[in-house]
Design an enzyme around this catalytic site. Sequence first.
Site, PDB file in Angstrom:
ATOM      1  CE  LYS A 112      40.492  43.921  43.638  1.00  0.00           C
ATOM      2  NZ  LYS A 112      41.549  44.943  43.372  1.00  0.00           N
ATOM      3  CE1 TYR A 126      39.220  49.197  45.901  1.00  0.00           C
ATOM      4  CE2 TYR A 126      37.362  48.783  44.450  1.00  0.00           C
ATOM      5  CZ  TYR A 126      38.476  48.338  45.136  1.00  0.00           C
ATOM      6  OH  TYR A 126      38.842  47.016  45.067  1.00  0.00           O
ATOM      7  CG  ASN A 171      44.694  43.572  41.925  1.00  0.00           C
ATOM      8  OD1 ASN A 171      43.467  43.548  42.017  1.00  0.00           O
ATOM      9  ND2 ASN A 171      45.443  44.350  42.686  1.00  0.00           N
ATOM     10  CG  HIS A 220      39.630  44.317  48.513  1.00  0.00           C
ATOM     11  ND1 HIS A 220      40.209  45.564  48.399  1.00  0.00           N
ATOM     12  CD2 HIS A 220      39.118  44.249  49.767  1.00  0.00           C
ATOM     13  CE1 HIS A 220      40.032  46.225  49.540  1.00  0.00           C
ATOM     14  NE2 HIS A 220      39.376  45.453  50.383  1.00  0.00           N
ATOM     15  CD  GLU A 266      37.806  47.484  52.755  1.00  0.00           C
ATOM     16  OE1 GLU A 266      38.541  48.446  52.421  1.00  0.00           O
ATOM     17  OE2 GLU A 266      38.194  46.298  52.770  1.00  0.00           O
TER      18      GLU A 266
HETATM   19  N1  UDP Z   1      45.068  49.850  41.344  1.00  0.00           N
HETATM   20  C1  UDP Z   1      45.272  50.225  40.024  1.00  0.00           C
HETATM   21  N2  UDP Z   1      46.427  50.894  39.699  1.00  0.00           N
HETATM   22  C2  UDP Z   1      47.387  51.194  40.610  1.00  0.00           C
HETATM   23  C3  UDP Z   1      47.171  50.824  41.952  1.00  0.00           C
HETATM   24  C4  UDP Z   1      46.008  50.156  42.277  1.00  0.00           C
HETATM   25  O1  UDP Z   1      44.430  49.969  39.170  1.00  0.00           O
HETATM   26  O2  UDP Z   1      48.411  51.799  40.249  1.00  0.00           O
HETATM   27  C5  UDP Z   1      43.828  49.138  41.709  1.00  0.00           C
HETATM   28  C6  UDP Z   1      44.053  47.649  42.018  1.00  0.00           C
HETATM   29  O3  UDP Z   1      42.900  46.932  41.572  1.00  0.00           O
HETATM   30  C7  UDP Z   1      44.165  47.664  43.530  1.00  0.00           C
HETATM   31  C8  UDP Z   1      43.136  48.742  43.896  1.00  0.00           C
HETATM   32  O4  UDP Z   1      43.296  49.728  42.890  1.00  0.00           O
HETATM   33  O5  UDP Z   1      43.894  46.393  44.093  1.00  0.00           O
HETATM   34  C9  UDP Z   1      43.317  49.380  45.253  1.00  0.00           C
HETATM   35  O6  UDP Z   1      44.645  49.871  45.354  1.00  0.00           O
HETATM   36  P1  UDP Z   1      45.510  49.657  46.664  1.00  0.00           P
HETATM   37  O7  UDP Z   1      46.693  50.543  46.570  1.00  0.00           O
HETATM   38  O8  UDP Z   1      44.636  49.781  47.872  1.00  0.00           O
HETATM   39  O9  UDP Z   1      46.032  48.133  46.507  1.00  0.00           O
HETATM   40  P2  UDP Z   1      45.637  46.809  47.308  1.00  0.00           P
HETATM   41  O10 UDP Z   1      45.394  47.195  48.744  1.00  0.00           O
HETATM   42  O11 UDP Z   1      44.412  46.237  46.636  1.00  0.00           O
HETATM   43  O12 UDP Z   1      46.833  45.895  47.150  1.00  0.00           O
HETATM   44 MG    MG Z   2      44.068  48.604  49.489  1.00  0.00          MG
END
Ligand code: UDP
Ligand code: MG
Length: 140
Positions: free
Chosen positions: A11, A51, A114, A117, A128
Amino acid sequence: MPTNRTFTMIKPDAVSDGFSGPIIQQIEEAGFKIIALKKIKLSPEEAGKFYEVHKERPFYQSLCDYMSSNDIIPMVLEKENAMEDFRTLIGATNPANAAEGTIRQRFAKSIEANAIHGSDSDENAAIEAAFFFSEKELKN
Ligand code: UDP
Ligand code: MG
């Protein structure tokens, strides 16, 4: 796409902080082979499309702005049990909860920024991967 593959993106925060080298090293040392890789900057619209499943969630707009703020490095990876093993390697979404030594624990700044991905199913990994790479690029 075969089920021994998964999709990832380094990211914007991790790319601009110069962490793409150590992150790729950790991925390879964990036994993943890089099938396809590029560096690209998404438009806010493209990030929104990627997204789209999260469009009703409160963090959606901020996430799309962040994901289009700088270059990212999408990759397709191969390993036995790729999707699940990769989710373990990256750690929890919120780096505060990510296990010691995981990529997010080591390199992430916040729950949004974070570092990386990881696809959450084989089906989504294929969708994806096709968002960023042509059939020819995925043929290896
Ligand atoms: N994210 C965020 N706030 C939240 C949860 C998720 O900004 O409370 C962002 C974060 O960058 C995350 C992405 O949205 O990686 C996609 O969320 P997901 O729940 O799919 O998490 P992941 O699969 O990436 O662990
Ligand atoms: Mg996810």
